[in-house]
Write a protein that holds these residues in place. Sequence first.
Motif, PDB file in Angstrom:
ATOM      1  N   MET A  93      13.104   4.639 -36.019  1.00 54.26           N
ATOM      2  CA  MET A  93      12.403   4.190 -34.868  1.00 54.26           C
ATOM      3  C   MET A  93      10.987   3.770 -34.928  1.00 54.26           C
ATOM      4  SD  MET A  93      13.865   7.062 -32.095  1.00 54.26           S
ATOM      5  CE  MET A  93      13.141   6.281 -30.830  1.00 54.26           C
ATOM      6  N   THR A 132      20.636  11.525 -32.150  1.00 52.47           N
ATOM      7  CA  THR A 132      21.122   9.936 -31.379  1.00 52.47           C
ATOM      8  C   THR A 132      21.408  10.372 -30.116  1.00 52.47           C
ATOM      9  OG1 THR A 132      23.362  10.137 -32.555  1.00 52.47           O
ATOM     10  CG2 THR A 132      21.419   9.088 -33.797  1.00 52.47           C
ATOM     11  N   LYS A 136      18.972   8.781 -27.004  1.00 54.79           N
ATOM     12  CA  LYS A 136      19.326   7.797 -25.994  1.00 54.79           C
ATOM     13  C   LYS A 136      19.213   8.506 -24.440  1.00 54.79           C
ATOM     14  CE  LYS A 136      23.654   5.382 -24.213  1.00 54.79           C
ATOM     15  NZ  LYS A 136      24.973   5.160 -24.503  1.00 54.79           N
ATOM     16  N   ILE A 171      16.040   5.051 -27.481  1.00 60.30           N
ATOM     17  CA  ILE A 171      16.861   4.031 -27.830  1.00 60.30           C
ATOM     18  C   ILE A 171      18.115   3.783 -26.503  1.00 60.30           C
ATOM     19  CG2 ILE A 171      16.871   4.764 -30.222  1.00 60.30           C
ATOM     20  CD1 ILE A 171      19.561   6.018 -30.044  1.00 60.30           C
ATOM     21  N   TRP A 174      23.417   3.717 -29.717  1.00 65.83           N
ATOM     22  CA  TRP A 174      23.669   3.806 -31.204  1.00 65.83           C
ATOM     23  C   TRP A 174      24.992   3.714 -31.756  1.00 65.83           C
ATOM     24  CZ3 TRP A 174      26.497   7.704 -33.370  1.00 65.83           C
ATOM     25  CH2 TRP A 174      27.190   8.809 -32.461  1.00 65.83           C
ATOM     26  N   LEU A 269      20.717   2.084 -34.670  1.00 67.81           N
ATOM     27  CA  LEU A 269      19.932   2.551 -33.600  1.00 67.81           C
ATOM     28  C   LEU A 269      19.446   1.186 -32.924  1.00 67.81           C
ATOM     29  CD1 LEU A 269      17.579   5.282 -34.797  1.00 67.81           C
ATOM     30  CD2 LEU A 269      20.108   5.476 -33.922  1.00 67.81           C
ATOM     31  N   THR A 270      19.607   0.965 -31.811  1.00 62.77           N
ATOM     32  CA  THR A 270      19.408  -0.538 -30.810  1.00 62.77           C
ATOM     33  C   THR A 270      18.420  -0.016 -29.711  1.00 62.77           C
ATOM     34  OG1 THR A 270      21.387  -0.116 -29.416  1.00 62.77           O
ATOM     35  CG2 THR A 270      21.418  -1.492 -31.539  1.00 62.77           C
ATOM     36  N   VAL A 272      14.500   0.297 -28.814  1.00 64.72           N
ATOM     37  CA  VAL A 272      13.559   0.992 -28.981  1.00 64.72           C
ATOM     38  C   VAL A 272      12.863   0.663 -27.365  1.00 64.72           C
ATOM     39  CG1 VAL A 272      13.546   1.982 -31.306  1.00 64.72           C
ATOM     40  CG2 VAL A 272      12.201  -0.052 -30.671  1.00 64.72           C
TER      41      VAL A 272
END
Length: 570
Positions: A93, A132, A136, A171, A174, A269-270, A272
């Motif tokens: 991250m 995760t 989120k 995030i 994920w 991870l998508t 941030v």
Amino acid sequence: MQKQSILKTNTLILVLCTFLFIGTALFPLVQGVQRESDSFVVPLATEKPNPTETLVVPTSFSWRDINGVDFTTPIRNQSPYPSCETFALVAAMETMIQYKVGFPFNCDLSEAHLFFFSGGNILWGSYPENDTRFLKEYGVPDEACWPYPHDKYQYPLNTTSPDWQNRTVKISDWSYIPADPVAIKTALINNGPVPSYFLVYQDFLYQKTGIYQHRWGKVRGAHYMAIVGYNDDPGYWIVKNSWGVNYQDKGWVNIKYGECGIGTINFYLTGVYGKFPLLYVDDDNVAGPWNGTAEYPYLSIQDAINHAFNGFTIYVKNGTYNEHVVINKTITLRGENKNTTIIDGGGLDDVVTVSVPDVKISGLTVQNSGTLLYNAGIKTLSLNSNLTIENTIIHDNEIGIFLNYGYAQSWNILRNNSIYHNTKGLYAHWANSNRIAGNTIVMNDENGIEMEHCMRANITGNIISDNGGCGIYLRGASNDNIINGKNTIRNNTVGLKLSESNNNIITKNNFINNLEQASFYNAFSTTWKRNYWDDWRFFRARPIQGFLGQRQIPWLNFDRHPAHRPYILP
């Protein structure tokens, strides 16, 4: 018969429960002996990863070198808790945040908050899925919210800040990445570092440089690290560990593709977003509003400091800021361009005062302090200050940099600065263990570097020239300092002067065209060795003249092996 049947059934249940209990208790031993820095994980079910854009991947890639910029953050140390999965996820991250911002700013998020709030256990660790999901839904705040406790007995006394929900980074989603090198490489390039599973064997604890392949030793436990890059020739992942800088290559390690399970369980991870530990300042934002974002930066540096938390970076856009800055929080103060980002004191008082340890200053011009005796461009007022000043211009001040009263170990670092047109360039008073390297200290009215009662400094690779007094002046029990590494001391009234300062080492410097190259008074046990003296062409020892005692008895020291050619600065 019925009683016997019931008795047999109960006995069977008891035996089964006993086996189940023993099996559960011994499971970690079957997996391997757990280290404090490892955690055990249950193998994860494979889920379909998020779709990623297919591309022809290059033969090498690293987040440590994106067009010459390192977007990774420093190596952390997870000890004493088995929190490796948390550190791997946070490492990913932090890099993603810095790349999104557009420059590295030492982003530092709170691993302690994520680990404990997502259900981490101090005995066996956590599950990365818990982390995760928490990232989120809730996110992770900055490190100052809950600094990582490196003492087991700090937990649970050390708790997070009550306003943590206003300081988080989240995030958007994920997923898992298949155990396929091309998929991992694609995710690395398109998105960011990839947290990945790894099985630790005994020999991994002793790995330093090179490419790791398991060769000997028993299993020690399961582990997670962040893959930050790769190289197909000869075929390895570039990995960031979380055991501190004393393991592997200062915390970094190259691992052969597929070795010890690396790349078999991976996280993607998508997106941030949220409250990054970064505030902006721009003197062009006169109309406001002001909240420290890139869109609405603060108008003054002091306003940004007042709204910052420890560990934040304050990024100052180009402009002239007419203010006196007091840094009373552990922050990084960074200018956009050292030539055009200016803090101007207007001829009054100190321009920048640092009253807490561990501050970093870079990329600025600091000018026009007051003219009273100890006014300074940058002044420290904290014990054990550990101040870093680099890539900064400091000029037209009474004292350029004043390192004041560090007492024990100051550990200040002054690196690659330009310090000129001050009355004194650098003045250090009771500040020990400073590193002064690669600076240009020129055209100051009095001394370039003056140190009073300062010990164990390392002065190396500086250009110290055209100063009205001494290039370097050590006085008042400034003992055990090392002046070496090709300093060029040139065109000063006195190149180097020692006064009542002992056990100093002066070696491999250039003394060129000073009115008096070097002198000493009541300075004992000085080592002069392999310096270049432009006024000495002989192959014998070069004498250095000085005086001893109250009667100032003439005395000589000798550089017994003078260099015959000047040293070239690195």
